[in-house]
Design a protein around this motif. Structure first.
Motif, short mmCIF file in Angstrom:
data_model
loop_
_atom_site.label_atom_id
_atom_site.label_comp_id
_atom_site.label_asym_id
_atom_site.label_seq_id
_atom_site.Cartn_x
_atom_site.Cartn_y
_atom_site.Cartn_z
N ASP A 40 14.35 -6.25 -0.25
CA ASP A 40 14.29 -6.45 -1.70
C ASP A 40 13.80 -5.20 -2.42
O ASP A 40 14.05 -5.03 -3.61
CB ASP A 40 13.37 -7.63 -2.04
N PHE A 41 13.08 -4.35 -1.69
CA PHE A 41 12.58 -3.12 -2.30
C PHE A 41 13.72 -2.24 -2.81
O PHE A 41 13.58 -1.52 -3.80
CB PHE A 41 11.73 -2.36 -1.28
N PHE A 42 14.86 -2.31 -2.14
CA PHE A 42 16.00 -1.48 -2.52
C PHE A 42 16.99 -2.24 -3.41
O PHE A 42 18.11 -1.78 -3.63
CB PHE A 42 16.73 -0.99 -1.26
N THR A 43 16.56 -3.39 -3.91
CA THR A 43 17.45 -4.20 -4.74
C THR A 43 16.95 -4.21 -6.18
O THR A 43 15.79 -4.57 -6.44
CB THR A 43 17.50 -5.66 -4.22
N PHE A 44 17.80 -3.79 -7.08
CA PHE A 44 17.46 -3.87 -8.51
C PHE A 44 18.73 -4.20 -9.28
O PHE A 44 19.73 -3.48 -9.20
CB PHE A 44 16.87 -2.57 -9.02
N ALA A 68 11.97 -5.65 -10.31
CA ALA A 68 11.02 -4.58 -10.60
C ALA A 68 9.64 -4.91 -10.03
O ALA A 68 8.94 -4.03 -9.50
CB ALA A 68 10.93 -4.34 -12.11
N HIS A 69 9.26 -6.17 -10.13
CA HIS A 69 7.97 -6.61 -9.57
C HIS A 69 7.94 -6.39 -8.06
O HIS A 69 6.96 -5.86 -7.51
CB HIS A 69 7.76 -8.09 -9.91
N ASN A 70 9.00 -6.78 -7.38
CA ASN A 70 9.06 -6.62 -5.93
C ASN A 70 9.02 -5.15 -5.52
O ASN A 70 8.31 -4.77 -4.58
CB ASN A 70 10.33 -7.28 -5.38
N ALA A 71 9.79 -4.32 -6.22
CA ALA A 71 9.86 -2.91 -5.86
C ALA A 71 8.51 -2.22 -6.06
O ALA A 71 8.04 -1.48 -5.18
CB ALA A 71 10.94 -2.21 -6.69
N SER A 72 7.88 -2.45 -7.20
CA SER A 72 6.60 -1.79 -7.46
C SER A 72 5.51 -2.32 -6.53
O SER A 72 4.62 -1.58 -6.11
CB SER A 72 6.19 -1.99 -8.92
N ALA A 73 5.57 -3.61 -6.19
CA ALA A 73 4.57 -4.19 -5.30
C ALA A 73 4.67 -3.63 -3.89
O ALA A 73 3.66 -3.30 -3.27
CB ALA A 73 4.71 -5.71 -5.28
N VAL A 74 5.89 -3.50 -3.39
CA VAL A 74 6.07 -2.96 -2.03
C VAL A 74 5.68 -1.49 -1.98
O VAL A 74 5.05 -1.03 -1.03
CB VAL A 74 7.53 -3.15 -1.57
N LEU A 75 6.02 -0.75 -3.03
CA LEU A 75 5.71 0.68 -3.05
C LEU A 75 4.20 0.93 -2.96
O LEU A 75 3.75 1.84 -2.26
CB LEU A 75 6.28 1.30 -4.33
N ALA A 76 3.42 0.13 -3.67
CA ALA A 76 1.97 0.34 -3.71
C ALA A 76 1.21 -0.62 -2.81
O ALA A 76 -0.02 -0.68 -2.89
CB ALA A 76 1.48 0.20 -5.15
N LEU A 77 1.91 -1.35 -1.95
CA LEU A 77 1.25 -2.36 -1.13
C LEU A 77 0.10 -1.80 -0.28
O LEU A 77 -0.98 -2.40 -0.24
CB LEU A 77 2.28 -3.07 -0.24
N PRO A 78 0.27 -0.67 0.42
CA PRO A 78 -0.87 -0.14 1.20
C PRO A 78 -2.08 0.15 0.32
O PRO A 78 -3.22 -0.13 0.71
CB PRO A 78 -0.30 1.13 1.82
N PHE A 79 -1.85 0.70 -0.87
CA PHE A 79 -2.96 0.99 -1.77
C PHE A 79 -3.66 -0.30 -2.20
O PHE A 79 -4.90 -0.37 -2.21
CB PHE A 79 -2.44 1.74 -3.00
N TYR A 80 -2.88 -1.32 -2.55
CA TYR A 80 -3.48 -2.59 -2.98
C TYR A 80 -4.36 -3.18 -1.88
O TYR A 80 -5.46 -3.68 -2.15
CB TYR A 80 -2.39 -3.60 -3.34
N ILE A 81 -3.88 -3.13 -0.65
CA ILE A 81 -4.64 -3.71 0.46
C ILE A 81 -5.94 -2.94 0.68
O ILE A 81 -7.02 -3.53 0.79
CB ILE A 81 -3.79 -3.72 1.74
N VAL A 82 -5.84 -1.61 0.71
CA VAL A 82 -7.02 -0.79 0.99
C VAL A 82 -8.04 -0.91 -0.14
O VAL A 82 -9.25 -1.09 0.11
CB VAL A 82 -6.62 0.68 1.20
N ILE A 83 -7.59 -0.84 -1.39
CA ILE A 83 -8.53 -0.86 -2.51
C ILE A 83 -9.21 -2.22 -2.64
O ILE A 83 -10.39 -2.32 -2.98
CB ILE A 83 -7.81 -0.46 -3.83
N THR A 84 -8.48 -3.28 -2.33
CA THR A 84 -9.08 -4.62 -2.42
C THR A 84 -10.05 -4.86 -1.28
O THR A 84 -11.18 -5.35 -1.50
CB THR A 84 -7.97 -5.69 -2.40
N PHE A 85 -9.65 -4.52 -0.07
CA PHE A 85 -10.52 -4.75 1.08
C PHE A 85 -11.78 -3.88 1.01
O PHE A 85 -12.88 -4.34 1.31
CB PHE A 85 -9.76 -4.48 2.38
#
Length: 280
Positions: A186-190, A202-219
């Protein structure tokens, strides 16, 4: 339960959890992220909001600035338990000094951080060591403190609220990954100009792109609040004396002598140099 009466599957349940965990605390998390991002520039914001500090010369040699600061501290706080000196750097023009007055052996009040009880901070001219008097403003520190303590609330309650918000975000991240079975494809689907479908892409693409950052910053945020969210190990090891825990933690991080120890001549043994440049 689905509208047709059949039980929901795991992905449907995670979709519900993902939606509501995001909606309930989304605006609070946005404020936390915004102030946290601006906090990276809090020193620059401080200097911008307090032009009186610009009188200090950041080009002063570190050894000279430290010597002047020690001389001033000996006059301002000769009986302090500890001194801290922040030398000028590329992000700070003045010398920052702080000291901790002798504290009675008593437990802190609810909502009060033991590590900062009785602390006084002053700003000095790096070249002369003379105290500077900047205007009253919290500057960038307001943004920094808001990031994890909010505003107008008791400190303990505010940290609990931020901690719960971080946990809810972590739940939203995990449930979002489970919900989107084809998350990487879905990351490559728009699909543009498709209304709500385009926004979801757009939500899926931006979420996957920054997913590692979201996990690290939250944890990592949860780890920083671990003493608030899970105080029981510390209370068990130190038998409820949280002051002893914070003092030991401070001494380990700075390599300082135990509180109350003094060097020859009566000066506090714990004179810590901080900042972008250290003396010597």
């Amino acid at each position: 339960m689905r509208p047709d009466g059949k039980p929901e599957g795991l992905r449907q349940a995670m979709s519900w959890l993902h939606t509501w965990s995001s909606l309930l605390l989304g605006w609070l998390l946005f404020a936390i992220f915004l102030t946290g991002t601006l906090s990276y520039m809090r020193s620059e914001i401080d200097d911008w909001m307090r032009p009186e500090l610009h009188a200090s010369s950041p080009a002063t040699p570190p050894a000279q600035a430290a010597e002047k600061a020690l001389h001033t501290l000996a006059q301002l706080a000769p009986q302090a338990d500890s001194w801290t000196i922040g030398l000028p750097s590329a992000r700070q023009t003045a010398v920052t000094v702080s000291w901790r007055a002798p504290q009675p052996a008593s437990r802190p009040q609810p909502g009060q951080a033991p590590a900062r009880a009785g602390q006084t901070t002053r700003y000095l001219d790096a070249a002369t060591g003379e105290p500077l008097t900047p205007r009253e403003t919290r500057g960038g520190n307001f943004l920094y403190r808001f990031h994890f303590e909010l505003y107008g609330l008791p400190r303990t309650w505010a940290r609990w609220i931020v901690g719960v918000a971080a946990m809810m975000m972590f739940v939203a991240i995990i449930s979002g990954v489970i919900t989107h079975k084809k998350i990487f494809s879905d990351f490559f689907t728009f699909r543009p100009r498709k209304g709500q479908r385009s926004w979801l892409d757009a939500h899926n693409a931006s979420a996957v792109l920054a997913l590692p950052f979201y996990i690290v910053i939250t944890f990592s945020g949860l780890l920083l609040l671990v003493n608030t969210l899970m105080p029981w190990p510390t209370e068990a090891v130190y038998r409820g004396d949280t002051m002893a825990y914070f003092m030991e933690l401070r001494s380990l991080s700075t390599g300082a002598a135990p509180a109350g120890a003094t060097a020859s001549g009566g000066a506090p043994a714990r004179a810590q140099a901080a900042g972008g440049r250290s003396a010597g």
